[in-house]
Write a protein that holds these residues in place. Sequence first.
Motif, PDB file in Angstrom:
ATOM      1  N   VAL A   1       0.705  -1.134   0.213  1.00  0.00           N
ATOM      2  CA  VAL A   1       0.010  -0.043   0.035  1.00  0.00           C
ATOM      3  C   VAL A   1       0.667   1.086  -0.091  1.00  0.00           C
TER       4      VAL A   1
ATOM      5  N   ALA B   1       1.480   5.248  -0.795  1.00  0.00           N
ATOM      6  CA  ALA B   1       0.722   6.648  -0.874  1.00  0.00           C
ATOM      7  C   ALA B   1       1.769   7.800  -1.357  1.00  0.00           C
TER       8      ALA B   1
ATOM      9  N   GLY C   1       3.579   4.926  -3.478  1.00  0.00           N
ATOM     10  CA  GLY C   1       2.860   4.380  -4.613  1.00  0.00           C
ATOM     11  C   GLY C   1       3.811   4.195  -5.696  1.00  0.00           C
TER      12      GLY C   1
ATOM     13  N   THR D   1      -1.974  -1.414  -3.900  1.00  0.00           N
ATOM     14  CA  THR D   1      -2.825  -0.503  -3.704  1.00  0.00           C
ATOM     15  C   THR D   1      -2.055   0.685  -3.794  1.00  0.00           C
TER      16      THR D   1
ATOM     17  N   VAL E   1      -1.965   4.966  -3.682  1.00  0.00           N
ATOM     18  CA  VAL E   1      -3.200   6.038  -3.288  1.00  0.00           C
ATOM     19  C   VAL E   1      -2.467   7.379  -3.764  1.00  0.00           C
ATOM     20  N   GLU E   2      -3.244   7.949  -4.585  1.00  0.00           N
ATOM     21  CA  GLU E   2      -2.621   9.315  -5.086  1.00  0.00           C
ATOM     22  C   GLU E   2      -1.180   9.054  -5.577  1.00  0.00           C
TER      23      GLU E   2
ATOM     24  N   LEU F   1      -6.498   4.563  -5.960  1.00  0.00           N
ATOM     25  CA  LEU F   1      -7.316   5.444  -5.464  1.00  0.00           C
ATOM     26  C   LEU F   1      -6.867   6.967  -5.504  1.00  0.00           C
TER      27      LEU F   1
ATOM     28  N   LEU G   1      -5.111  11.564   1.046  1.00  0.00           N
ATOM     29  CA  LEU G   1      -6.285  10.361   0.921  1.00  0.00           C
ATOM     30  C   LEU G   1      -6.352   9.601   2.233  1.00  0.00           C
ATOM     31  N   VAL G   2      -5.026   8.944   2.345  1.00  0.00           N
ATOM     32  CA  VAL G   2      -4.907   7.969   3.323  1.00  0.00           C
ATOM     33  C   VAL G   2      -5.427   8.499   4.752  1.00  0.00           C
TER      34      VAL G   2
ATOM     35  N   GLU H   1      -9.656   7.640   5.551  1.00  0.00           N
ATOM     36  CA  GLU H   1      -9.037   6.497   5.787  1.00  0.00           C
ATOM     37  C   GLU H   1      -9.958   5.405   5.875  1.00  0.00           C
TER      38      GLU H   1
ATOM     39  N   VAL I   1     -10.590   4.026   2.392  1.00  0.00           N
ATOM     40  CA  VAL I   1      -9.386   3.525   1.816  1.00  0.00           C
ATOM     41  C   VAL I   1      -8.940   2.138   2.436  1.00  0.00           C
TER      42      VAL I   1
ATOM     43  N   ARG J   1     -11.302  -0.486   1.156  1.00  0.00           N
ATOM     44  CA  ARG J   1     -10.824  -0.970  -0.334  1.00  0.00           C
ATOM     45  C   ARG J   1      -9.708  -1.871  -0.437  1.00  0.00           C
TER      46      ARG J   1
END
Length: 274
Positions: free
Chosen positions: A107, A109, A113, A131, A133-134, A215, A249-250, A254, A257, A260
Amino acid sequence: MYDRILQRLWPVPVRAEDIATSAGTVRIYRAGPNGEDPYVLLTMLGGNALAWHRWMGRFGDRSVIAVDPFGEPGHSVQTRPVNSREGAAGWVEELLAGIGAQRAHLVGASWGGYLAVEHELRHPGRVAAITVVEPAGLRTLPWRFWLWTILSGLALLLPAPLRRWAARRLPNATLAEDELLTVLRASLRYRRPDNQTVVFTDQELAGVRVPVQALFGSRSPLQAVGVNRLRAAVPGWRVEVIPGAGHTLVMDAEDQVIERVLAFPPPAPAGERS
């Protein structure tokens, strides 16, 4: 300062471990059991494992690992430069090997990411799902992102009530995290390396062979171009925009996220299971 805030923020008992790599030792914090299929959390630039404190008690009986990345203030001890794409992917591979991961769910961010995708391109085999995230690495950062960054930095100087108002307006949930901001202010003199990212080509994105979900926050300056790029380049990736959230976003959303992350990838239909 880091250690004091850690003791106050962690919602569940965690185990600190230092994992040896060829670039130094990587500090991780593990909640839950050891296992081959941990959730491994990679933070954005400027952050460390503390940024995941609200996530650590949310994975039930599954192993979850928060990472202090090289190049950021924390307990990881870097002993040689990491200044290439292979070097960045390499320390992540050595970390996963050191914890015995075989079916990890990464995961990541923002920059985390980017790092998750870079690792999978160069060292496939230890990750079952990703995953992002942004995520960084989808295009050159637009001016709106830099404006958001500058305004967020100025908001740090505001009195607490105005800072929390700015957290909602920008949006940037980090500005409402009083404890994390204490650590951030204490680290202002920390000398960070230039952790540059590249923009992945369509061919590179299509070369990721594990399930990926991406995401985005609807109020993020990265949302529109990131979503459009991924839906065109890798239609097999799951892409979702979460309303009302921004680049952080995390923390902005939260609950959504984490939901998901835990639901991904969905089980294969009965006829496709081996």
